[in-house]
Scaffold this motif. Structure first.
Motif, PDB file in Angstrom:
ATOM      1  N   GLY A 161      14.794   9.414   5.596  1.00 45.45           N
ATOM      2  CA  GLY A 161      15.191   8.889   6.698  1.00 45.45           C
ATOM      3  C   GLY A 161      13.948   7.866   7.946  1.00 45.45           C
ATOM      4  N   PHE A 162      14.329   7.878   9.198  1.00 44.63           N
ATOM      5  CA  PHE A 162      14.109   6.569   9.604  1.00 44.63           C
ATOM      6  C   PHE A 162      13.302   8.061  10.251  1.00 44.63           C
ATOM      7  CE2 PHE A 162      14.771   7.209  14.395  1.00 44.63           C
ATOM      8  CZ  PHE A 162      14.075   6.836  14.721  1.00 44.63           C
ATOM      9  N   LEU A 163      13.840   9.497  10.621  1.00 39.13           N
ATOM     10  CA  LEU A 163      12.628  10.167  11.724  1.00 39.13           C
ATOM     11  C   LEU A 163      12.063  10.768  10.629  1.00 39.13           C
ATOM     12  CD1 LEU A 163      12.826  11.253  13.946  1.00 39.13           C
ATOM     13  CD2 LEU A 163      14.155  12.662  14.340  1.00 39.13           C
ATOM     14  N   GLY A 164      12.502  11.389   9.751  1.00 37.72           N
ATOM     15  CA  GLY A 164      12.057  11.951   8.424  1.00 37.72           C
ATOM     16  C   GLY A 164      10.718  11.638   8.506  1.00 37.72           C
ATOM     17  N   TYR A 165      11.159  10.105   6.936  1.00 34.64           N
ATOM     18  CA  TYR A 165      10.069   9.386   7.231  1.00 34.64           C
ATOM     19  C   TYR A 165       8.530   9.477   7.903  1.00 34.64           C
ATOM     20  CZ  TYR A 165       6.262   5.643   5.355  1.00 34.64           C
ATOM     21  OH  TYR A 165       5.010   5.141   5.083  1.00 34.64           O
ATOM     22  N   ASP A 166       9.131   9.389   9.879  1.00 36.04           N
ATOM     23  CA  ASP A 166       8.013   9.415  10.114  1.00 36.04           C
ATOM     24  C   ASP A 166       7.160  10.989  10.345  1.00 36.04           C
ATOM     25  OD1 ASP A 166       7.652   7.432  13.025  1.00 36.04           O
ATOM     26  OD2 ASP A 166       7.200  10.086  13.167  1.00 36.04           O
ATOM     27  N   PHE A 167       8.259  11.662  10.619  1.00 37.15           N
ATOM     28  CA  PHE A 167       7.920  13.230  10.240  1.00 37.15           C
ATOM     29  C   PHE A 167       6.872  12.997   9.111  1.00 37.15           C
ATOM     30  CE2 PHE A 167       8.238  17.558   8.425  1.00 37.15           C
ATOM     31  CZ  PHE A 167       7.906  18.368   9.661  1.00 37.15           C
ATOM     32  N   VAL A 168       7.198  13.082   7.737  1.00 37.35           N
ATOM     33  CA  VAL A 168       6.566  13.003   6.895  1.00 37.35           C
ATOM     34  C   VAL A 168       4.971  11.766   6.696  1.00 37.35           C
ATOM     35  CG1 VAL A 168       6.192  12.971   4.089  1.00 37.35           C
ATOM     36  CG2 VAL A 168       8.170  13.120   5.416  1.00 37.35           C
ATOM     37  N   ARG A 169       5.398  10.747   7.513  1.00 31.99           N
ATOM     38  CA  ARG A 169       3.836  10.434   7.708  1.00 31.99           C
ATOM     39  C   ARG A 169       2.873  11.212   8.236  1.00 31.99           C
ATOM     40  NH1 ARG A 169       3.560   4.652   9.729  1.00 31.99           N
ATOM     41  NH2 ARG A 169       5.229   5.449  11.082  1.00 31.99           N
ATOM     42  N   ALA A 170       3.343  11.918   9.583  1.00 29.31           N
ATOM     43  CA  ALA A 170       3.028  12.549  10.646  1.00 29.31           C
ATOM     44  C   ALA A 170       1.807  14.192   9.588  1.00 29.31           C
ATOM     45  CB  ALA A 170       3.197  12.876  11.224  1.00 29.31           C
ATOM     46  N   ALA A 171       2.721  14.894   8.930  1.00 24.74           N
ATOM     47  CA  ALA A 171       2.677  15.842   7.813  1.00 24.74           C
ATOM     48  C   ALA A 171       1.240  15.605   7.132  1.00 24.74           C
ATOM     49  CB  ALA A 171       3.971  16.591   7.819  1.00 24.74           C
ATOM     50  N   LEU A 172       1.461  14.009   6.590  1.00 21.95           N
ATOM     51  CA  LEU A 172       0.430  13.414   5.828  1.00 21.95           C
ATOM     52  C   LEU A 172      -1.011  14.010   6.097  1.00 21.95           C
ATOM     53  CD1 LEU A 172       2.684  11.684   3.408  1.00 21.95           C
ATOM     54  CD2 LEU A 172       1.417  13.786   2.120  1.00 21.95           C
ATOM     55  N   ALA A 173      -1.351  13.282   6.759  1.00 20.89           N
ATOM     56  CA  ALA A 173      -2.119  12.794   8.096  1.00 20.89           C
ATOM     57  C   ALA A 173      -2.888  14.253   9.190  1.00 20.89           C
ATOM     58  CB  ALA A 173      -1.620  11.999   9.204  1.00 20.89           C
ATOM     59  N   ALA A 174      -1.628  14.746   9.146  1.00 22.91           N
ATOM     60  CA  ALA A 174      -2.201  16.039   9.304  1.00 22.91           C
ATOM     61  C   ALA A 174      -3.185  17.268   8.066  1.00 22.91           C
ATOM     62  CB  ALA A 174      -1.347  16.869  10.237  1.00 22.91           C
ATOM     63  N   ASP A 175      -3.718  17.347   8.912  1.00 19.68           N
ATOM     64  CA  ASP A 175      -4.941  19.023   7.719  1.00 19.68           C
ATOM     65  C   ASP A 175      -3.746  20.072   7.690  1.00 19.68           C
ATOM     66  OD1 ASP A 175      -7.100  17.096   7.519  1.00 19.68           O
ATOM     67  OD2 ASP A 175      -8.629  18.962   8.694  1.00 19.68           O
ATOM     68  N   GLY A 176      -3.645  19.978   6.023  1.00 20.02           N
ATOM     69  CA  GLY A 176      -3.573  21.584   5.198  1.00 20.02           C
ATOM     70  C   GLY A 176      -1.794  21.533   4.917  1.00 20.02           C
ATOM     71  N   ILE A 177      -0.882  20.523   5.641  1.00 20.42           N
ATOM     72  CA  ILE A 177       0.320  20.551   5.320  1.00 20.42           C
ATOM     73  C   ILE A 177       0.939  19.832   4.194  1.00 20.42           C
ATOM     74  CG2 ILE A 177       2.381  19.915   6.291  1.00 20.42           C
ATOM     75  CD1 ILE A 177       1.315  20.157   9.286  1.00 20.42           C
ATOM     76  N   VAL A 178       1.392  20.357   3.441  1.00 21.17           N
ATOM     77  CA  VAL A 178       1.922  19.324   1.888  1.00 21.17           C
ATOM     78  C   VAL A 178       3.452  19.140   1.972  1.00 21.17           C
ATOM     79  CG1 VAL A 178       1.785  19.615  -0.114  1.00 21.17           C
ATOM     80  CG2 VAL A 178       0.388  20.787   0.451  1.00 21.17           C
ATOM     81  N   PRO A 179       4.049  18.396   2.217  1.00 21.52           N
ATOM     82  CA  PRO A 179       5.367  18.048   2.377  1.00 21.52           C
ATOM     83  C   PRO A 179       5.904  17.726   1.248  1.00 21.52           C
ATOM     84  CG  PRO A 179       4.623  15.988   3.239  1.00 21.52           C
ATOM     85  CD  PRO A 179       3.368  17.510   3.330  1.00 21.52           C
TER      86      PRO A 179
END
Lengths: 371, 326
Positions: free
Chosen positions: A10-28
Motif C-alpha cells: 500500500g501507499f505507506l507500506g511501500y514507502d517504508f519498504v523502499r526506505a528499508a531497501l535503501a538502508a543497510d542490513g534490513i531485509v523486508p
C-alpha cells in the motif's frame, strides 16, 4: 535484520519498504492480501507473499523474523468475514507468532481517527478515551485493532503503536492522488475548509519507523506533522501543482455526516459480494451498455464506492467530494509525547515536499518520458 | 474447455463460450485445489460447468482456451493441438521466442485452428490509420508516440502477473503484446532501437518492471516511442504525427481524432469495428464476434504473434534502467 511488513504494497507500506531497501542490513518481507496492489513492490528484488486477509492466522512467520510492521487495515468484509473478525484473526496470528518467537516485536500503524469525534481546538493526547461514533466504521475498526493487539500478554513491552495524522505523499490515494485528480478535472466545490490539521509526509513516517527498527521502544504515540494548517492551505498546495481548477465555495452544499453514510457503506459491502456472481456481471454489463458513460461511473461510485471519474472523462465537471462538514472541523492531536521521547525526530513541513509532490504529479499524471 | 481458472478464463472467456460460441458445457481445468474449491463455491448449482484438476487425456473439444500463466502455454498447446477444433491462446503467446516458435511449428499443422487473443485486432481505428498512411491522405508520417498505462487493477487471483518465472516479465509482457499488435496493424515492420525499464532485471530473479519505454523504428524510417505503465495514469493514446495532420487514436477503444490545425479537426469512430465506448467485456465480445465465432483467424494466428514476442524478448535483453520513478 529481517522484517515482516504487512500491507507493504500500500501507499505507506511501500514507502517504508523502499526506505528499508535503501538502508543497510534490513531485509523486508512483504505480506500482501491482494495481487492487485503489487505493481510497485514487485519492481524490487524482494520476497513478496500473498496471504488471505480474511484468514491471517494461516500465515506462519519465519522464526528469524524478530520484527513485524503492520500497515494493513482490514475495513471491508472479505471472504465472508467481517472487518471485526479479521482484526481478531490478525491479533490471534500475532499472538501465536509471539508465542513461537518471544523476541518478536510489533510496530502497528494505527491512525488519529481513533480520536473521532474530534473537538474544535482540542489537542487529543494518547491517554484520551477512545469512543468513535457507531457510524464511523473506519475509526471503530482502528480502535478495535489497537485494543485487540494491546490485549495480548505483556503487550506494553513489545508493541509500538503509532497514530499518524493526515499523511500525504507519492501513491497516497486519499490525500494526494484524489486531490490531484479533483483539480485536474476542473473546479472543486467546498462548504468550509477552515478545519485545522497537522499533515505529515509519508517519508517522515518511514524515517521514524526505520529508526525504530534499530532502536525499538514500545508505547503509543501520536504522529502529527510539524505545522498546523487549514485544509484550504493544504488543498492550495495541490491545486497550485496541478495548475488547474479553482476552489468554489458552496456554503449550502455541506451535508451533516449522517447514518446514511453507514448504510451506504453496508450497501457497498453487499455489492462487493454480489458482484462476484457471474449472473450479476452479465446483467450489470448489459444494463451498462444502455447507459451513458457518466451514468455508469455514477452507478459504480454509488454501489461499489470506487471508479472515481478519470480526469479526462470528467473534464470541466465540478467536483463535489469535498463539500462534507468534515473539512470544516479541527482534527488536532498532541505531539508532546513523541517530541519528548524522540527529540531527534523532526518531521518536515509541507513546503519542503512541494517540489517532490510536483515531480510525482508529473510522473503519475502525464505522458512525460523518463528514458 | 478452459485451462486456467483465473480471472481472464472464468470472468471473460467462460461467458462468451456459453453465449457467443454456443458451447453447452464448459470444463474448467484448474490444478490449484484451493482455487478450484473457490470456483466450486462460486459456481455451485451450475450444470453447464465442470471443474477438473487436470486436463483429460482422451476428450475432444469444439473450443479450448489456454488461460494459464504464459510459462505453461507451449505445453498445453502441444497437448491440445490435435484435440480441439478451435484453440484460443491468451497473450502473450509465450514468454520466450523459443517457446513461441515451437508453438507455431506445432500449430501450423494442427487440427485446431489457433487464435491468439489479441483482442484489439477487433478495433477498426488502427486499420484506418494504416489506410490513411498508405493513401498518403495526410502526407508523410513523421513520428509516433504511444502511451498506455493506468494503475494496475486487474482482478488477479494469484502472483502470476507479478512473477518473472510465470509471466516472463512485468508490464511489457502483460500489456506490451496488445500495444505492439496495434502498431503492427499499421506497420509492416518494427525494429527495436533501445529499451528502458524501472526494475533491475539483471540483479536477481524476482524484480519485474512496472514501467517500460521502447524506442522503435517502423518500416525503416518512422521513429516510434512506446511507453507502458502499471502505476502511471498515461493518456492511453497513440499519436501519429503526419505532415498535414495529427491523428490521435485511443489504444483501448475505437475512437480517434484528426487535427489538421490547432482547434480544427474531427473526432469520431471508424465504421469498421465496435463502438467508441468500450469496456473490457465489450472488447472480448468484439473479438469473439469478429474472429472466433466465424472461424476467421487472419491477423491473430500464432505466426502473426511472433513479431511481438521477438520484440519483447529483445527489449528484455537490452533494457537499461529507467530513472525518475517513485
Amino acid at each position: 535484520m529481517k522484517v515482516a511488513v504487512f500491507g507493504g504494497s500500500g501507499f505507506l507500506g511501500y514507502d517504508f519498504v523502499r526506505a528499508a531497501l535503501a538502508a543497510d542490513g534490513i531485509v523486508p518481507v512483504v505480506y500482501s492480501s491482494s495481487a492487485k496492489s503489487l505493481s510497485n513492490v514487485a519492481r524490487h528484488e524482494l520476497d513478496i507473499r500473498l496471504y488471505p486477509s480474511h484468514e491471517p492466522e494461516r500465515v506462519s512467520l519465519e522464526i528469524d523474523i524478530d520484527l513485524l510492521v503492520n500497515f494493513a487495515h482490514p475495513f471491508e468484509r472479505r471472504g465472508g468475514i467481517s472487518g471485526q473478525a479479521q482484526v481478531e484473526g490478525f491479533a490471534r496470528f500475532v499472538a501465536r507468532a509471539r508465542e513461537r518467537n518471544p523476541r518478536l516485536r510489533l510496530i502497528h500503524i494505527s491512525s488519529m481517527s481513533v480520536y473521532e469525534p474530534f473537538a474544535p481546538g482540542h489537542l487529543f493526547d494518547e491517554d484520551a478515551a477512545l469512543k468513535p461514533p457507531r457510524v464511523d466504521r473506519y475509526a471503530r475498526e482502528k480502535v478495535r485493532a489497537e485494543q485487540a493487539l494491546r490485549a495480548l500478554p505483556d503487550a506494553a513491552r513489545w508493541q509500538l503503536h503509532l497514530r499518524p495524522t493526515v499523511v500525504y505523499g507519492p501513491y497516497c490515494g486519499v490525500w494526494t492522488d484524489r486531490l490531484f485528480e479533483a483539480f485536474g478535472s476542473g473546479d472543486v466545490a467546498y462548504a468550509s475548509l477552515d478545519g485545522r490539521i497537522q499533515p505529515i509526509a509519508g517519508a517522515d513516517v518511514s524515517r521514524f519507523l526505520l529508526a525504530r527498527l534499530r532502536d525499538f521502544r514500545p508505547g503509543v504515540y501520536n504522529m502529527p506533522g510539524p505545522e498546523t494548517l487549514r485544509w484550504s492551505d493544504f488543498f492550495e498546495v495541490f491545486r497550485a501543482i496541478v495548475d488547474r481548477g479553482r476552489l468554489v465555495r458552496d456554503p449550502q452544499g455541506a451535508k451533516p455526516e449522517s447514518g446514511l453514510a453507514f448504510y451506504a457503506g453496508n450497501l457497498r459491502e453487499l455489492m462487493h459480494i454480489v458482484r462476484r456472481e457471474p449472473a450479476f456481471d452479465r446483467i450489470a454489463v448489459s444494463i451498462a451498455r444502455h447507459l451513458p458513460a457518466q451514468g455508469v461511473e455514477f452507478m459504480k461510485r454509488l454501489l461499489l464506492g470506487r471508479g472515481e471519474l478519470a480526469p479526462r472523462a470528467a473534464a470541466g465537471a465540478l467536483n463535489r467530494d469535498y463539500l462534507r462538514a468534515f473539512f470544516g472541523e479541527d482534527r488536532l492531536v498532541s505531539g508532546a509525547r513523541i517530541a519528548a521521547d524522540f527529540p531527534d525526530f523532526a518531521p518536515r513541513p509541507l513546503a519542503d515536499f512541494t517540489a517532490e509532490l510536483a515531480r510525482y504529479h508529473r510522473y503519475r499524471y502525464t505522458d512525460a518520458s523518463f528514458a | 474447455m478452459i485451462v486456467g481458472g483465473g480471472a481472464v478464463g472464468v470472468d471473460f472467456h467462460l461467458p462468451r463460450l456459453r453465449m457467443l460460441a454456443g458451447c453447452e458445457v464448459v470444463e474448467v481445468v484448474e490444478p490449484d485445489a484451493e482455487r478450484r474449491a473457490a470456483l466450486a463455491q462460486r459456481f455451485r448449482g451450475r450444470r453447464d460447468l465442470r471443474l477438473l484438476a487436470e486436463l483429460p487425456m482422451v476428450e475432444h473439444w469444439s473450443v479450448a482456451v489456454i488461460a494459464t500463466p504464459p510459462r505453461f502455454h507451449a505445453s498445453y498447446a502441444a497437448t491440445l493441438a490435435q484435440r480441439c477444433d478451435r484453440l484460443l491462446i491468451e497473450k502473450p503467446l509465450a514468454p520466450t521466442v523459443a517457446d513461441a516458435e515451437a508453438m507455431v511449428e506445432v500449430l501450423d499443422d494442427a487440427r485446431a485452428q489457433a487464435f491468439v487473443c489479441h483482442l484489439r485486432r477487433a478495433l477498426g481505428s488502427f486499420a484506418f490509420v494504416r489506410d490513411a498512411r498508405e493513401r498518403g491522405i495526410f502526407g508523410h508520417l513523421r513520428e509516433v508516440r504511444v502511451a498506455e498505462g493506468g494503475v494496475f487493477g486487474w482482478r488477479a487471483a494469484s502472483m502470476g502477473s507479478f512473477s518473472r518465472t510465470l509471466n516472463g516479465g512485468g508490464v511489457l509482457q502483460d500489456t506490451g503484446p496488445h500495444t505492439l499488435d496495434l502498431l503492427l496493424q499499421v506497420f509492416e515492420d518494427l525494429r527495436l532501437e533501445a529499451a528502458w525499464m524501472d526494475a533491475d532485471l539483471r540483479s536477481g530473479e524476482r524484480a519485474i518492471e512496472a514501467n517500460c519505454e521502447l524506442a522503435l523504428v517502423a518500416d525503416g524510417d518512422v521513429p516510434v516511442h512506446l511507453m507502458l505503465s502499471r502505476n502511471r495514469n498515461l493518456s492511453n493514446t497513440a499519436r501519429f504525427e503526419f505532415e498535414q495532420a495529427t491523428v490521435t487514436v485511443d489504444v483501448r477503444d475505437n475512437s480517434l481524432t484528426v487535427e489538421r490545425a490547432p482547434g480544427f479537426g474531427l473526432r469520431g469512430v471508424p465504421l469498421a469495428g465496435p463502438g467508441a465506448t468500450l469496456d473490457y467485456d465489450a472488447l472480448f465480445d468484439a473479438f469473439y464476434t469478429r474472429f472466433v465465432v466465424p472461424g476467421d483467424n487472419r491477423g491473430v494466428t500464432p505466426r502473426d504473434a511472433l513479431t511481438g514476442v521477438r520484440l519483447i524478448e529483445a527489449a528484455y535483453a537490452c533494457a537499461q534502467p529507467l530513472a525518475g520513478g517513485f
